[in-house]
Design an enzyme around this catalytic site. Structure first.
Site, short mmCIF file in Angstrom:
data_model
loop_
_atom_site.label_atom_id
_atom_site.label_comp_id
_atom_site.label_asym_id
_atom_site.label_seq_id
_atom_site.Cartn_x
_atom_site.Cartn_y
_atom_site.Cartn_z
NE ARG A 230 -55.45 -42.47 44.14
CZ ARG A 230 -55.72 -41.15 44.21
NH1 ARG A 230 -55.27 -40.35 43.28
NH2 ARG A 230 -56.45 -40.67 45.19
CG HIS A 234 -59.81 -42.56 42.18
ND1 HIS A 234 -59.60 -43.65 43.01
CD2 HIS A 234 -61.03 -42.75 41.63
CE1 HIS A 234 -60.64 -44.44 42.96
NE2 HIS A 234 -61.53 -43.93 42.13
CE1 TYR A 243 -56.76 -36.69 46.07
CE2 TYR A 243 -58.36 -35.74 44.53
CZ TYR A 243 -57.46 -36.74 44.87
OH TYR A 243 -57.25 -37.80 44.00
#
Length: 338
Positions: A230, A234, A243
């Site tokens: 990705r 998200h 992160y």
């Protein structure tokens, strides 16, 4: 290499580009407050187009919430997606004969729906198969295991497409499972499992075509793990920089499925720079027209009454008060507007 007509190859590339440009436009609309949050497909276009292109129009497509490219391949209108993003469930309405389900926000539920659909079809003596999509995070859900087990025990012809994009929102693959692959989870249920390069549209298509044949001819399920990434957040409510580092993202950008497929097509003379430029212009015009049509549609959906009509058999005094308040342009509760 699979034998695919040239026109379908170009259509696949155009679908992938359209999905990415659509996301870029939606991001601007979301940032300006004109639509709500959504899940970008950026980086996963090959996994979606490669697999969905193996399915017939009469088969069931059961998506999660990130399958924009697959939706476009199946003919979903961009303005319906935009209408849904703007908060109107009318955008997810289905035609009576549609075999394309609307997006499913709860993680994993769509897998159970896919299994249930084809199981019901078998009980009715109908020959139908389904393809359902989910991410690596969904394999940690009980829904995944229940769907896989039921599909195997009752010979449900479902193609399970796992887009392993390395993160369950912010949880990396290494913190989700100790399994060496996600595909091997199929073994416990007596299901065929295969792992493919999710950024290679041809690898995805070959695996999906074999799985579709197995479903159609043997009434058996298959689990396909498409290893991809990705490239964006998200959802638009997420900040991936918290992160993961840019070095990791940059590494995967070098494997961009659109650039990869585009170079392959150009090397074979199926597209050229001018053709791609025209394609980009057409896509931009399509997306702009879709948004204008969505804005016009929203103006016809100002009646808030329907959202109160199906809560109770008879409208309660409190709901009647809330409906009247909203119809007057206020918030439904007693709080101060604005």
């Amino acid at each position: 290499m699979p034998e695919i007509p040239d026109d379908l190859l170009v259509r696949g590339y155009r679908t992938m580009v359209k999905a990415r440009r659509f996301d870029q436009r939606r991001l601007k609309l979301q940032r300006s407050g004109r639509i709500g949050t959504f899940a970008p497909v950026n980086g996963q276009e090959a996994a979606q187009v490669g697999t969905i292109s193996a399915l017939d129009e009469t088969d069931w497509f059961v998506p999660s919430y990130r399958e924009t490219a697959a939706h476009f391949w199946r003919g979903t209108d961009p303005k319906d997606i935009l209408l849904y993003d703007a908060g109107y469930n009318e955008g997810g309405a289905l035609a009576e004969d549609s075999r394309t389900l609307p997006l499913a926000v709860p993680v994993g539920t769509q897998m159970l729906h896919a299994v249930g659909i084809v199981h019901a079809a078998r009980l009715l003596g109908e020959e139908e198969i389904a393809m359902t999509y989910f991410g690596d995070g969904a394999t940690s859900q009980g829904d995944f295991h229940e769907a896989m087990n039921f599909a195997s025990v009752f010979d449900c012809p479902v193609v399970f497409v796992c887009q392993n994009n390395q993160y369950a929102i912010s949880v990396p693959r290494s913190r989700q499972t100790r399994s060496e692959t996600l595909a091997q989870k199929a073994i416990a249920y007596g299901v065929t499992g295969i792992q493919v390069d999710g950024n290679d549209i041809f690898a995805c298509h070959v695996a999906a075509r074999e799985a579709v044949d197995r479903a159609r001819n043997e009434s058996r399920p298959t689990l396909i793990e498409c290893v991809t990434y990705r490239l964006e957040m998200h959802t638009t409510a997420d900040d991936p920089s918290r992160y993961r580092d840019e070095e990791e993202v940059a590494k995967w950008r070098q494997r961009d499925p659109i650039e990869r497929f585009g170079k392959w097509l150009m090397a074979r003379g199926l597209v050229d720079d001018k053709g791609i430029e025209r394609m980009e212009e057409e896509i931009t015009d399509e997306i702009q027209a879709a948004w204008k049509a969505t804005e016009a549609r929203i103006e016809t959906l100002k009646d808030v009454g329907p959202m109160f009509d199906h809560v109770f058999a008879e409208l309660t005094p409190e709901l009647a008060r809330q409906r009247a308040r909203m119809q007057d342009g206020h918030s439904p509760g007693g709080w101060k507007d604005g």
